[in-house]
Design a protein around this motif. Structure first.
Motif, mmCIF file in Angstrom:
data_model
loop_
_atom_site.group_PDB
_atom_site.id
_atom_site.type_symbol
_atom_site.label_atom_id
_atom_site.label_comp_id
_atom_site.label_asym_id
_atom_site.label_seq_id
_atom_site.Cartn_x
_atom_site.Cartn_y
_atom_site.Cartn_z
ATOM 1 N N MET A 51 -2.932 -1.851 13.724
ATOM 2 C CA MET A 51 -3.073 -0.511 13.156
ATOM 3 C C MET A 51 -4.532 -0.168 12.909
ATOM 4 S SD MET A 51 0.053 -0.474 10.578
ATOM 5 C CE MET A 51 -0.351 -2.084 10.087
ATOM 6 N N LYS A 69 0.694 -8.520 15.018
ATOM 7 C CA LYS A 69 1.777 -8.688 14.048
ATOM 8 C C LYS A 69 3.060 -8.053 14.599
ATOM 9 C CE LYS A 69 1.312 -7.536 9.133
ATOM 10 N NZ LYS A 69 0.433 -6.809 8.206
ATOM 11 N N GLU A 94 -6.692 2.840 10.740
ATOM 12 C CA GLU A 94 -6.640 4.029 9.866
ATOM 13 C C GLU A 94 -8.018 4.685 9.892
ATOM 14 O OE1 GLU A 94 -6.295 3.388 5.685
ATOM 15 O OE2 GLU A 94 -5.723 5.459 5.289
ATOM 16 N N THR A 95 -8.957 4.159 9.121
ATOM 17 C CA THR A 95 -10.305 4.738 9.087
ATOM 18 C C THR A 95 -11.185 4.206 10.215
ATOM 19 O OG1 THR A 95 -11.100 2.949 7.697
ATOM 20 C CG2 THR A 95 -10.186 4.872 6.569
ATOM 21 N N ARG A 145 0.790 -1.235 0.000
ATOM 22 C CA ARG A 145 0.000 0.000 0.000
ATOM 23 C C ARG A 145 0.827 1.292 0.000
ATOM 24 N NH1 ARG A 145 -4.179 -0.178 3.938
ATOM 25 N NH2 ARG A 145 -3.674 -2.274 4.601
ATOM 26 N N GLU A 178 -7.760 -8.854 13.585
ATOM 27 C CA GLU A 178 -9.049 -8.603 14.239
ATOM 28 C C GLU A 178 -9.841 -9.880 14.487
ATOM 29 O OE1 GLU A 178 -7.796 -6.923 11.717
ATOM 30 O OE2 GLU A 178 -7.782 -4.793 12.247
ATOM 31 N N THR A 207 -12.386 -1.449 9.721
ATOM 32 C CA THR A 207 -12.222 -2.869 10.087
ATOM 33 C C THR A 207 -12.779 -3.108 11.493
ATOM 34 O OG1 THR A 207 -10.192 -2.833 8.764
ATOM 35 C CG2 THR A 207 -10.551 -4.765 10.143
HETATM 36 O O1 LIG Z 1 -8.834 1.268 10.114
HETATM 37 P P1 LIG Z 1 -8.846 0.654 8.762
HETATM 38 O O2 LIG Z 1 -8.917 1.670 7.662
HETATM 39 O O3 LIG Z 1 -9.894 -0.407 8.607
HETATM 40 O O4 LIG Z 1 -7.404 -0.046 8.526
HETATM 41 C C1 LIG Z 1 -6.878 -0.927 9.491
HETATM 42 C C2 LIG Z 1 -6.596 -2.272 8.928
HETATM 43 O O5 LIG Z 1 -5.591 -2.168 7.900
HETATM 44 C C3 LIG Z 1 -4.556 -3.101 8.179
HETATM 45 O O6 LIG Z 1 -4.861 -4.351 7.673
HETATM 46 P P2 LIG Z 1 -4.418 -4.878 6.240
HETATM 47 O O7 LIG Z 1 -5.306 -4.294 5.206
HETATM 48 O O8 LIG Z 1 -2.939 -4.657 6.066
HETATM 49 O O9 LIG Z 1 -4.758 -6.416 6.357
HETATM 50 P P3 LIG Z 1 -3.987 -7.580 7.133
HETATM 51 O O10 LIG Z 1 -3.745 -7.113 8.549
HETATM 52 O O11 LIG Z 1 -4.921 -8.725 7.087
HETATM 53 O O12 LIG Z 1 -2.704 -7.827 6.391
HETATM 54 C C4 LIG Z 1 -4.578 -3.197 9.707
HETATM 55 O O13 LIG Z 1 -3.939 -4.380 10.150
HETATM 56 C C5 LIG Z 1 -6.046 -3.171 10.023
HETATM 57 O O14 LIG Z 1 -6.626 -4.440 9.957
#
Ligand SMILES: O=P(O)(O)OC[C@H]1O[C@H](OP(=O)(O)OP(=O)(O)O)[C@H](O)[C@@H]1O
Ligand SMILES: Nc1ncnc2c1ncn2[C@@H]1O[C@H](COP(=O)(O)OP(=O)(O)OP(=O)(O)O)[C@@H](O)[C@H]1O
Length: 218
Positions: free
Chosen positions: A162, A122, A164-165, A19, A148, A168
């Motif tokens: 992490m 992770k 972000e928005t 990303r 999650e 998830t």
């Molecule tokens: O707050 P959000 O905008 O929803 O973003 C957060 C999500 O993004 C990342 O996952 P990633 O897409 O890297 O998936 P993964 O952890 O399964 O590799 C992170 O581990 C969260 O699960």
């Protein structure tokens, strides 16, 4: 002249696949560097950008500090999350202000304290250090993605991941309990390269910094 620092050294740049790298290549272009047209779509792992006097090494994000520490890349772009977890011997030169998110403790809304809770993540080093500083004893379970899931299926009481928005979390009925630190991508450098190719690296930093300041990104 060989070995002397000059403004014309070719820089080997470790770029994180995934990303960050489209945002990073956009930044480089905005700073006036000529990056090949097909850069954003290719499956090539080593990409030459002769006009920018760079060679890009397309790495898995978590491996970027390793390439830079060993000096096979002079500089690299990597998230603060990876820097905190990997703790490699590299210089952190610049906050690029991209891929902004945060590292947080997350759980189910009805979470209740238990003795020696399990924490899935992770980022085992980040999580262990955080809970140690909080004086809490926890069992850390390392996962590689879909973190999650862990509290939803009873693998862990909480997770460190992490946000972000927040999408998830919302879609999985989880809540953010504490923020540990903010995350953006950083420009890092190998210690020897920083001395030997100082003019080239410093000139890149200056160009990026000017552009970031002009855009109000950092
Ligand atoms: O707050 P959000 O905008 O929803 O973003 C957060 C999500 O993004 C990342 O996952 P990633 O897409 O890297 O998936 P993964 O952890 O399964 O590799 C992170 O581990 C969260 O699960
Ligand atoms: N949801 C997010 N929002 C913003 N930045 C993020 C988000 N998730 C990750 N990042 C940042 O992007 C970096 C790379 O994330 P990415 O998901 O591409 O890598 P990865 O999951 O480690 O790669 P791979 O999928 O190859 O294992 C992270 O180290 C972090 O700095």
């Amino acid at each position: 002249m060989s070995g002397e620092a000059s403004g014309h050294d070719i820089l080997k740049v470790a770029m994180p696949k995934g990303r960050i790298y489209k945002q990073a290549s956009k930044l480089f272009r905005e700073a006036g560097l000529t990056i090949p047209e097909d850069f954003d779509d290719t499956r090539k792992l080593i990409i030459e950008a002769p006009e920018a006097r760079m060679v890009f090494i397309m790495a898995k994000p978590v491996d970027v500090p390793t390439y830079v520490e060993y000096g096979v890349a002079d500089i690299g772009i990597v998230g603060k999350d990876v820097l905190m977890e990997e703790n490699k011997d590299v210089y952190e030169l610049l906050d690029l202000g991209i891929a902004r998110c945060r590292m947080s403790v997350i759980g189910l809304p009805d979470w209740k304290p238990v003795i020696n809770p399990r924490v899935a993540t992770k980022y085992p080093n980040v999580a262990s250090q955080y809970f140690r500083e909080q004086g809490q004893q926890v069992e850390v379970i390392k996962l590689n993605g879909s973190i999650e899931l862990a509290p939803l299926i009873g693998l862990a009481d909480r997770i460190v991941d992490m946000v972000e928005t927040g999408q998830t979390l919302r879609e999985n009925g989880l809540v953010e309990m504490e923020t540990i630190f903010g995350i953006t991508s950083r420009l890092i450098a190998n210690r020897v390269s920083y001395r030997m190719k100082n003019e080239s690296i410093q000139s890149l930093c200056d160009r990026l910094q000017q552009m970031l300041t002009a855009k109000g990104l950092v």
